[in-house]
Every structure is written in C-alpha cells, then in structure tokens.
Design a protein around this motif. Structure first.
Motif, mmCIF file in Angstrom:
data_model
loop_
_atom_site.group_PDB
_atom_site.id
_atom_site.type_symbol
_atom_site.label_atom_id
_atom_site.label_comp_id
_atom_site.label_asym_id
_atom_site.label_seq_id
_atom_site.Cartn_x
_atom_site.Cartn_y
_atom_site.Cartn_z
ATOM 1 N N TRP A 74 0.835 -1.209 0.000
ATOM 2 C CA TRP A 74 0.000 0.000 0.000
ATOM 3 C C TRP A 74 0.867 1.255 0.000
ATOM 4 N N ALA A 75 1.935 1.271 0.823
ATOM 5 C CA ALA A 75 2.794 2.457 0.936
ATOM 6 C C ALA A 75 3.435 2.791 -0.403
ATOM 7 N N VAL A 76 3.949 1.782 -1.103
ATOM 8 C CA VAL A 76 4.602 2.025 -2.394
ATOM 9 C C VAL A 76 3.596 2.562 -3.411
ATOM 10 N N ASN A 77 2.451 1.920 -3.510
ATOM 11 C CA ASN A 77 1.467 2.335 -4.516
ATOM 12 C C ASN A 77 0.752 3.629 -4.149
ATOM 13 N N ALA A 78 0.857 4.032 -2.883
ATOM 14 C CA ALA A 78 0.251 5.304 -2.464
ATOM 15 C C ALA A 78 1.261 6.448 -2.475
ATOM 16 N N GLY A 79 2.488 6.179 -2.926
ATOM 17 C CA GLY A 79 3.482 7.249 -3.046
ATOM 18 C C GLY A 79 4.274 7.523 -1.786
ATOM 19 N N HIS A 80 4.492 6.500 -0.950
ATOM 20 C CA HIS A 80 5.260 6.680 0.286
ATOM 21 C C HIS A 80 6.493 5.766 0.297
ATOM 22 N N VAL A 81 7.224 5.731 -0.814
ATOM 23 C CA VAL A 81 8.377 4.836 -0.923
ATOM 24 C C VAL A 81 9.474 5.233 0.055
ATOM 25 N N VAL A 82 9.737 6.533 0.180
ATOM 26 C CA VAL A 82 10.795 7.003 1.084
ATOM 27 C C VAL A 82 10.462 6.645 2.529
ATOM 28 N N GLU A 83 9.219 6.891 2.930
ATOM 29 C CA GLU A 83 8.830 6.564 4.302
ATOM 30 C C GLU A 83 8.871 5.056 4.539
ATOM 31 N N GLN A 228 22.359 -6.169 3.903
ATOM 32 C CA GLN A 228 20.917 -5.952 4.070
ATOM 33 C C GLN A 228 20.546 -4.478 4.095
ATOM 34 N N TYR A 229 21.538 -3.605 4.324
ATOM 35 C CA TYR A 229 21.256 -2.172 4.248
ATOM 36 C C TYR A 229 21.052 -1.709 2.808
ATOM 37 N N LEU A 230 21.483 -2.532 1.830
ATOM 38 C CA LEU A 230 21.340 -2.127 0.430
ATOM 39 C C LEU A 230 19.876 -1.983 0.031
ATOM 40 N N ALA A 231 19.005 -2.847 0.569
ATOM 41 C CA ALA A 231 17.594 -2.799 0.173
ATOM 42 C C ALA A 231 16.956 -1.442 0.492
ATOM 43 N N PRO A 232 17.010 -0.967 1.759
ATOM 44 C CA PRO A 232 16.414 0.355 2.005
ATOM 45 C C PRO A 232 17.150 1.493 1.315
ATOM 46 N N VAL A 233 18.466 1.332 1.060
ATOM 47 C CA VAL A 233 19.195 2.368 0.318
ATOM 48 C C VAL A 233 18.628 2.493 -1.088
ATOM 49 N N PHE A 234 18.446 1.356 -1.777
ATOM 50 C CA PHE A 234 17.863 1.388 -3.116
ATOM 51 C C PHE A 234 16.455 1.958 -3.077
ATOM 52 N N GLN A 235 15.669 1.547 -2.089
ATOM 53 C CA GLN A 235 14.293 2.030 -1.983
ATOM 54 C C GLN A 235 14.267 3.551 -1.773
ATOM 55 N N PHE A 236 15.155 4.033 -0.898
ATOM 56 C CA PHE A 236 15.245 5.468 -0.632
ATOM 57 C C PHE A 236 15.610 6.233 -1.904
#
Length: 307
Positions: A74-83, A228-236
């Motif tokens: 829901w967060a990704v599709n609602a435009g909250h990828v950074v959060e 494992q920190y790479l995943a949120p880095v890419f997402q950010f």
C-alpha cells in the motif's frame, strides 16, 4: 532484488493493495511448494505438525508478515516509498529494543547510543511530517516482531515461507474468490498480461528469499548484515530519483540521524565480532601450548576442540 521491488508493485494497478497481497500469499505457496518438490525436503513438516507450540508461532509469524507485506504494498502504490524505506532502516534498532524489552538482553553503551539516536530521529521526522512516521514504524515493528518469532520457530528460509504461506493460503484464496464473485477482481478483467504479473508475485517473494538463504551459508554474518542495508538504500534512492517524492530539510535531518545510529551500530557489531575472533584465537593458542606431548592428539586438535 528487494531494493528494486518498489518498481514492481505499481505495475499491478488497478489491483488494490489487499488484492495484490492475497495473490502474493497464494502464488508464494505455489512457488515454494514446487521448490520443495524439487529439493525433496518434507521431513520438517511432519516434525512441525507434531509441535503445536511451534505451529502456533508460525501462525503468529504469518499474521505479522501479512501486516508487513500489506502495508508495504500500500505504501509504495500510495506514493510513500521514502517513508517505507525508513521502516527498514530503523528495523535493526527496533530489533534491539525488542530484545531488551522481551528477551531481557543487555546492551553495550554503543547500542544504547544507537537506539537513543534512533528515537531522536523519529521525533525529528514526526516534526518534519507533521505526524509520527506511522508507515515506517508499522513496517519496522512488524518486521522486527516477525524476526523475533522466527528466531523462536527456528525453521530454514524456504521451509519457513512454506509454513507461513500455508497458513495464509486459505484466507487469501477465500478473499480472492469472494472478490471475483463480487465482480471486483482484476485478475481476469485486465487481460492475460495483468494476470501473469499478479501470478509472478510468488516469484518476486520467493526468489530473493532463496538467494538470501543461499548467501547466508556462504558469506560471513557481518557481511550479510551490511548487505541488508542495500535494500532500504535502493528504496530510498528510488523514492527520490524515480518517484520524485519530496525531501524537505527536516526529513533529511531525521534520515541523517537514523544513518548515524546505523553507523554506530555497525561499528559496534564489527568491533565486537573482531574482539570475539581474537579471544577465540587466544584460547586456541593457549590450548595448543597446554596440550601434553604424546597424548594421542596433536596440539592443533586440542585447540580446535577447545574453540
């Protein structure tokens, strides 16, 4: 793959987050069942069914990861990828806090400093967003709880996903059948390409987890933790550069504090691991020096046995 997955969920529109989540549950079990048939690993299932307590923990894990998956989609599709990425940045801090509160673990000073910095970061971000970063906190606490439960269950990655998706399967399938009966399903209404994408949610879920399990037995734990920190880095980075989400100064300040906390945490973990290896080597040398000659075992054998 985990870092790039925010690019995948928008492809599934106009399906809503709950429909996507239900398909993810159903197709994940299909993919994992095929994988288990291929590797012929079924002995764990009989053992699990004979242990109601572990089965109950698997059910809790399935419920918690359902919350995590659903909110993330829901967060990704609602435009909250950074959060959403922030949730996985602060997850290690949440895991430490859960260890203290529930497992009565004792923290080193650097860990206390990291947790304190993380709490300050959440306060700064709450000011920046004008509200607490609920999406991040829900993702972090749900995944932290999931890790805690999985630690108690003690199943392998593939087996654990199979058990959890087996729990999720019937409710998810029931929801999809009800949605179809109501005329709200997009699985058959949007063409074969859309149906194939929904079915591929099983692969998107299972393949990274299988790769993670394969990596876990091949690289040092400290390296695995850093990777494992790479995943949120890419997402950010995707949230800023691809989805063009806003990052005012106060949010940069909050994220900066989280990154400082993670640097402190990583430094402390590496330092502790190095000290542990040094102590083991010292114990091995001491055992080798103390081994009597002609005892039938070499000094090296004695050292290895001691370690």
């Amino acid at each position: 793959m985990w870092g790039l997955v925010p690019l995948f969920w928008p492809l599934l529109k106009p399906a809503g987050a709950i429909e996507i989540l239900a398909h993810r549950m159903v197709w994940s079990l299909v993919v994992v069942a095929v994988a288990l048939l291929f590797v012929r690993k079924w002995g764990w299932l009989r053992e699990l069914l004979r242990q109601p307590k572990r089965l109950g923990l698997v059910t809790i894990a399935a419920a918690v990861i359902t919350v995590n998956w659903g909110f993330y989609i829901w967060a990704v599709n609602a435009g909250h990828v950074v959060e959403a990425s922030l949730g996985y940045f602060i997850n290690p801090l949440v895991s430490i806090a859960l260890g203290v509160l529930l497992l009565k673990e004792r923290l080193r000073p650097a860990q206390w400093a990291a947790v304190g910095t993380g709490v300050l970061a959440v306060l700064v971000l709450a000011i920046g967003y004008g509200r607490p970063p609920w999406i991040s906190l829900i993702l972090a606490f749900s995944f932290g709880t999931y890790g805690l439960v999985k630690k108690k269950v003690n199943l392998g990655g593939l087996e654990s996903l199979a058990a959890e998706t087996a729990v999720q399967f019937l409710p998810a399938l029931g929801y999809l059948l009800w949605l179809t009966a109501q005329g709200g399903s997009t699985f058959t209404a949007e063409g074969p390409g859309h149906a194939a994408l929904l079915a591929s949610t099983g692969l998107v879920t299972a393949i990274p987890l299988v790769c993670f399990g394969a990596a876990a037995i091949r690289v040092p734990l400290s390296t695995l933790g850093l990777l494992q920190y790479l995943a949120p880095v890419f997402q950010f980075l995707l949230g800023i550069a691809y989805f063009h989400e806003e990052m005012p100064v106060e949010r940069w300040a909050g994220f900066g504090l989280v990154w400082v906390a993670l640097i402190v945490l990583t430094w402390d973990a590496l330092r502790t691991a190095r000290a542990g290896r040094t102590e083991l080597a010292r114990a091995a040398r001491a055992a080798a020096a103390a081994a009597p000659s002609g005892s039938g075992k070499s000094a090296a054998d004695e050292a290895v046995g001691t370690v």
